[in-house]
Design an enzyme around this catalytic site. Structure first.
Site, PDB file in Angstrom:
ATOM      1  N   ASP A  84      39.109  35.128  38.848  1.00 27.75           N
ATOM      2  CA  ASP A  84      39.089  34.964  40.303  1.00 27.75           C
ATOM      3  C   ASP A  84      37.850  34.221  40.788  1.00 27.75           C
ATOM      4  OD1 ASP A  84      39.870  35.153  42.907  1.00 27.75           O
ATOM      5  OD2 ASP A  84      39.208  37.223  43.165  1.00 27.75           O
ATOM      6  N   ASP A 290      40.453  28.802  44.871  1.00 27.71           N
ATOM      7  CA  ASP A 290      40.609  30.199  44.483  1.00 27.71           C
ATOM      8  C   ASP A 290      41.618  30.341  43.336  1.00 27.71           C
ATOM      9  OD1 ASP A 290      40.782  32.895  44.298  1.00 27.71           O
ATOM     10  OD2 ASP A 290      41.489  33.248  46.340  1.00 27.71           O
TER      11      ASP A 290
END
Ligand SMILES: *[C@@H]1O[C@H](CO)[C@@H](O)[C@H](O)[C@H]1NC(C)=O
Ligand SMILES: *[C@@H]1O[C@H](CO)[C@@H](O)[C@H](O)[C@H]1NC(C)=O
Ligand SMILES: *[C@@H]1O[C@H](CO)[C@@H](O)[C@H](O)[C@H]1NC(C)=O
Ligand SMILES: *[C@@H]1O[C@H](CO)[C@@H](O)[C@H](O)[C@H]1NC(C)=O
Ligand SMILES: *[C@@H]1O[C@H](CO)[C@@H](O)[C@H](O)[C@H]1NC(C)=O
Length: 410
Positions: A84, A290
Site C-alpha cells: 500500500d 495508491d
C-alpha cells in the site's frame, strides 16, 4: 487501502520532526534487493460487484490487491501484507485478537518471538498522528483508519522483519516499527494478514529502510488483473530499483507524506479533457499514486467527461439491465475491448493506458471501465489497475516517479 484518516489532525505536523531512532540493521551493504509480489484468490470469497463499488472504493474481496510476503519475529513467522503506497503504517493481526478478520494463517504471537519489543508511551516513536492511547502497561496504542473505512487498533512494537529476496538470500531488518493489531475490521480476503504501508511518512517501510540499500527508492511491477495467480512479479528496493530507458516517463512528486502528483487532464484517444484551461490554476498534487486502491478515482467532472467519451467511442451497447453493475460502464464481451487508449496527462509527462489497465471483468464475460468518481473536487487516486504493466519507480530522494511500459508477467 488509500489514504489514512488521521485521528488527530493537530498532531499531524509533529511527524515532520520525528527522527527514527531505531535505524534498521541489515546484512547487505549498499546493495539493493528484490522480492516477489503475489496475489491470492480467496477460497471463501468470490469476486463480486464490490470490485467496482464506488462507495467502497477500496474494498475488494479478491485479486484487487497485491501482496508482499515477509516474515516477522524470531523465529520468523510468514506474513502476507497488502502492498500500500497510499498509507504509512506496517501492521499485522496479533494474538490476543478479540476482533480480527478471518485469516487462514495463524496470527502473530509476540510471546513466541525473542526479538519483539513493546514501544513505550514515552518513546519518540509514540508521538505520531495515529498514536495516543497509552495502556496501563505503558505500551503505545495506535488507531489507524483507511479511506475505505477499514480500521486497525493495537500496540506499536519493534520487530525483526525478514524478506526472502529473489536471489534466495534472506534480507533482515532489525527494530522495524510495526503495529500489532488486536482489533481490526475491513474487507480483507483470508490470505491477507495486514498492510505494508509504503508512503513517505516516517513510519512507512521505505522510510524505515531509508537509504541503507543504496538509495531511498523502490520499484514495483504490478500484474494485470487477469493474470494467473501462479505468476508473481517483482518489487525492488534500493540500488538496482532504478527505472531507465527511452520510454520512461518521469513525473515529479509534490510535497506530502504520500505520492502526490499533478494531473492536468485526460484524453480518450485524441479527445482531451483538461481539469482547467489554465494549467497554472490546477492545484498541485491533485492525485496520489495508491497501490492499495484498485480503480482510479476521478473528480466528478473529469469522470463524466471520460465516461461519456468512452461510451461514444466503443461500438457496443453498454449493459443497462444488471443491478449488480450499478452505474458503471460495462460491456458484454468474452474478451477485453480493443480500445480506446486513455491518456493521463500528468505534469511531467503522459501515460497511455490500454484496455488491460482500464477495463476489468467483475464477472465472466463482462468488462467494465475501471474508473470511479469522488465528490472530492481537489483530489483523485491513481489506482493499481491503471498501474499494472508499468515498471513504476519511486525515488524518494529525487522526489520523482518513473513509469515504464513493461510486461510484468515476464
Ligand atoms: C474494536 O474497535 C471498534 C472501533 O473501531 C470498537 O467499536 C470495538 O468496541 C472494539 N472491539 C474490541 C473488542 O475492542
Ligand atoms: C508488551 O506489552 C504487553 C501489554 O500491553 C505485555 O503483556 C507483554 O508482556 C509485553 N511484551 C514484552 C516483550 O515486554
Ligand atoms: C497453479 O499452480 C497450482 C499448484 O502448483 C496448479 O495446481 C494449477 O494447475 C496452476 N494453475 C494454472 C492455471 O496453471
Ligand atoms: C516542498 O517543500 C520545500 C521545503 O519546505 C519547498 O522549498 C518546496 O518549494 C516545496 N515544493 C512544492 C512542490 O510544494
Ligand atoms: C458518481 O457518479 C454517479 C453517476 O454520475 C453519481 O450518481 C454518483 O452520485 C457519483 N458519486 C459520487 C461519490 O460523487
Amino acid at each position: 487501502m488509500a489514504y489514512p484518516i488521521l485521528f488527530n489532525p493537530f498532531l499531524l505536523f509533529i511527524s515532520f520532526f520525528i527522527l527514527l531512532i531505531h535505524l534498521p540493521v541489515h546484512q547487505a551493504v549498499n546493495d539493493g534487493f528484490s522480492v516477489n509480489l503475489i496475489r491470492k484468490n480467496s477460497i471463501t470469497n468470490t469476486l463480486s460487484q464490490r470490485l467496482m463499488d464506488t462507495t467502497q472504493a477500496n474494498s475488494y474481496a479478491n485479486l484487487g490487491e497485491h501482496l508482499l510476503e515477509l516474515s516477522i519475529g524470531t523465529p520468523p513467522v510468514k506474513i502476507y501484507g497488502i502492498l500500500d503506497t497510499g498509507s504509512e503504517l506496517v501492521w499485522t493481526q496479533c494474538v490476543p485478537c478479540p476482533n480480527c478478520f478471518k485469516q487462514l494463517n495463524p496470527l502473530f504471537d509476540s510471546t513466541k518471538s525473542s526479538t519483539y519489543t513493546n514501544i513505550s508511551c514515552q518513546s519518540d516513536n509514540c508521538h505520531q498522528e495515529y498514536t495516543g492511547e497509552c495502556s496501563p502497561q505503558n505500551t503505545c496504542g495506535y488507531t489507524y483508519a483507511y479511506g475505505d473505512s477499514s480500521i486497525t487498533h493495537g500496540v506499536l512494537a519493534l520487530e525483526t522483519i525478514t524478506f526472502k529476496s529473489s536471489t534466495g538470500k534472506p534480507v533482515q531488518l532489525n527494530n522495524i516499527i510495526f503495529g500489532c493489531g488486536h482489533n481490526n475490521t475491513g474487507v480483507f480476503n483470508d490470505h491477507e494478514m495486514g498492510i505494508i504501508g509504503l508512503g513517505r511518512g516516517p513510519s512507512s517501510l521505505i522510510s524505515q529502510i531509508g537509504s541503507s540499500f543504496g538509495g531511498k527508492k523502490f520499484s514495483q511491477c504490478l500484474l494485470p488483473f487477469h493474470t494467473d495467480t501462479n505468476i508473481s512479479s517483482k518489487m525492488s528496493f534500493g540500488k538496482g530499483s532504478e527505472v531507465s530507458g527511452d520510454d520512461v516517463v518521469s513525473i515529479p512528486l509534490t510535497n506530502g507524506t504520500l505520492y502526490f502528483v499533478t494531473l492536468l487532464g485526460m484524453s480518450v484517444e485524441d479527445t482531451r479533457f483538461d481539469i482547467s484551461n489554465n494549467h497554472e490554476t490546477i492545484p498541485k498534487g491533485n492525485m496520489f499514486i495508491d497501490s492499495g486502491t484498485p480503480p482510479t478515482i476521478l473528480q466528478q467532472k473529469l469522470y463524466d467527461e471520460v465516461f461519456n467519451e468512452v461510451r461514444k467511442r466503443v461500438p457496443m451497447n453498454p449493459i443497462t439491465d444488471d443491478p449488480d453493475l450499478g452505474t458503471q460502464l460495462c460491456y458484454k464481451t468474452p474478451t477485453n475491448l480493443n480500445g480506446p487508449i486513455i491518456t493521463m496527462h500528468f505534469e511531467g509527462g503522459d501515460i497511455h493506458l490500454t484496455p488491460i489497465q482500464t477495463f476489468i471483468p467483475p464477472k465472466d464475460g463482462v468488462f467494465c471501465l475501471a474508473f470511479t468518481n469522488t465528490s472530492n473536487e481537489n483530489r483523485g487516486v491513481y489506482g493499481n489497475f491503471a498501474q499494472s504493466n508499468f515498471l513504476i519507480g519511486y525515488d524518494l530522494e529525487r522526489s520523482m516517479m518513473s513509469f515504464k511500459p513493461t510486461d510484468c508477467t515476464k
